[in-house]
Design a protein around this motif. Sequence first.
Motif, PDB file in Angstrom:
ATOM      1  N   ARG A 228       0.834  -1.208   0.000  1.00 44.72           N
ATOM      2  CA  ARG A 228       0.000   0.000   0.000  1.00 44.72           C
ATOM      3  C   ARG A 228       0.866   1.254   0.000  1.00 44.72           C
ATOM      4  NH1 ARG A 228      -2.051  -2.548   4.566  1.00 44.72           N
ATOM      5  NH2 ARG A 228      -1.418  -0.710   5.713  1.00 44.72           N
ATOM      6  N   ARG A 229       0.367   2.279  -0.647  1.00 44.40           N
ATOM      7  CA  ARG A 229       1.119   3.530  -0.743  1.00 44.40           C
ATOM      8  C   ARG A 229       1.273   4.195   0.624  1.00 44.40           C
ATOM      9  NH1 ARG A 229       0.122   7.899  -5.564  1.00 44.40           N
ATOM     10  NH2 ARG A 229       1.800   9.319  -5.007  1.00 44.40           N
ATOM     11  N   THR A 230       0.258   4.118   1.457  1.00 40.62           N
ATOM     12  CA  THR A 230       0.354   4.714   2.799  1.00 40.62           C
ATOM     13  C   THR A 230       1.418   4.000   3.626  1.00 40.62           C
ATOM     14  OG1 THR A 230      -1.501   3.353   3.535  1.00 40.62           O
ATOM     15  CG2 THR A 230      -2.008   5.588   2.882  1.00 40.62           C
ATOM     16  N   LEU A 231       1.526   2.693   3.463  1.00 34.46           N
ATOM     17  CA  LEU A 231       2.553   1.933   4.171  1.00 34.46           C
ATOM     18  C   LEU A 231       3.936   2.310   3.642  1.00 34.46           C
ATOM     19  CD1 LEU A 231       3.197  -0.195   6.274  1.00 34.46           C
ATOM     20  CD2 LEU A 231       2.894  -1.930   4.522  1.00 34.46           C
ATOM     21  N   ALA A 232       4.061   2.510   2.340  1.00 36.20           N
ATOM     22  CA  ALA A 232       5.330   2.943   1.746  1.00 36.20           C
ATOM     23  C   ALA A 232       5.737   4.306   2.315  1.00 36.20           C
ATOM     24  CB  ALA A 232       5.205   3.013   0.231  1.00 36.20           C
TER      25      ALA A 232
ATOM     26  N   ALA B  88       9.136   5.095   4.558  1.00 40.09           N
ATOM     27  CA  ALA B  88      10.059   6.163   4.153  1.00 40.09           C
ATOM     28  C   ALA B  88      10.220   7.192   5.270  1.00 40.09           C
ATOM     29  CB  ALA B  88       9.571   6.821   2.879  1.00 40.09           C
ATOM     30  N   ASP B  89       9.122   7.565   5.918  1.00 35.13           N
ATOM     31  CA  ASP B  89       9.169   8.556   7.002  1.00 35.13           C
ATOM     32  C   ASP B  89       9.983   8.059   8.187  1.00 35.13           C
ATOM     33  OD1 ASP B  89       7.667  10.267   5.476  1.00 35.13           O
ATOM     34  OD2 ASP B  89       5.790   9.909   6.556  1.00 35.13           O
ATOM     35  N   GLN B  90      10.072   6.752   8.361  1.00 32.84           N
ATOM     36  CA  GLN B  90      10.863   6.169   9.449  1.00 32.84           C
ATOM     37  C   GLN B  90      12.344   6.079   9.094  1.00 32.84           C
ATOM     38  OE1 GLN B  90       8.964   2.387  10.097  1.00 32.84           O
ATOM     39  NE2 GLN B  90       7.216   3.288  11.160  1.00 32.84           N
TER      40      GLN B  90
ATOM     41  N   LYS C 295      19.046   8.893   2.574  1.00 32.88           N
ATOM     42  CA  LYS C 295      17.694   8.697   3.106  1.00 32.88           C
ATOM     43  C   LYS C 295      16.689   9.372   2.187  1.00 32.88           C
ATOM     44  CE  LYS C 295      18.283   7.923   7.981  1.00 32.88           C
ATOM     45  NZ  LYS C 295      17.957   8.350   9.327  1.00 32.88           N
ATOM     46  N   ALA C 296      15.575   8.690   1.973  1.00 33.48           N
ATOM     47  CA  ALA C 296      14.581   9.200   1.032  1.00 33.48           C
ATOM     48  C   ALA C 296      13.243   9.437   1.718  1.00 33.48           C
ATOM     49  CB  ALA C 296      14.400   8.201  -0.104  1.00 33.48           C
ATOM     50  N   LYS C 297      12.543  10.450   1.252  1.00 30.76           N
ATOM     51  CA  LYS C 297      11.175  10.714   1.674  1.00 30.76           C
ATOM     52  C   LYS C 297      10.241  10.027   0.690  1.00 30.76           C
ATOM     53  CE  LYS C 297      12.149  15.303   3.476  1.00 30.76           C
ATOM     54  NZ  LYS C 297      11.826  16.726   3.356  1.00 30.76           N
ATOM     55  N   ALA C 298       8.982   9.896   1.062  1.00 27.78           N
ATOM     56  CA  ALA C 298       7.990   9.288   0.182  1.00 27.78           C
ATOM     57  C   ALA C 298       7.837  10.092  -1.103  1.00 27.78           C
ATOM     58  CB  ALA C 298       6.645   9.183   0.892  1.00 27.78           C
TER      59      ALA C 298
END
Length: 96
Positions: free
Chosen positions: A15-19, A23-25, A34-37
Amino acid sequence: MRLDKFLKVSRLIKRRTLAKQVADQGRILVNGNKAKASSVIKENDELQIRFGQKIVTVRIDRLKEIAKKEEAVTMYTILKEEKLEKVEPEFIDDEA
């Protein structure tokens, strides 16, 4: 293409929300950073994704907005999978 959308379309993360949460973690690196969503990715980028006690490194081969299940596996190549001995407390998923 946004990182969270690629992870969903390629079915690396369901799921996109899980992705976005992953990423936020700080559990996803793009080319060692490190990458953001919302990070923009392109072909030949390397992703390093931490799933609990496993780190999966993949190379992006193709970008598609929509992909069937059979096409999704052609979007990336798994370069390596590492199993970690010990999980650091900040990466333990309390919701599972």
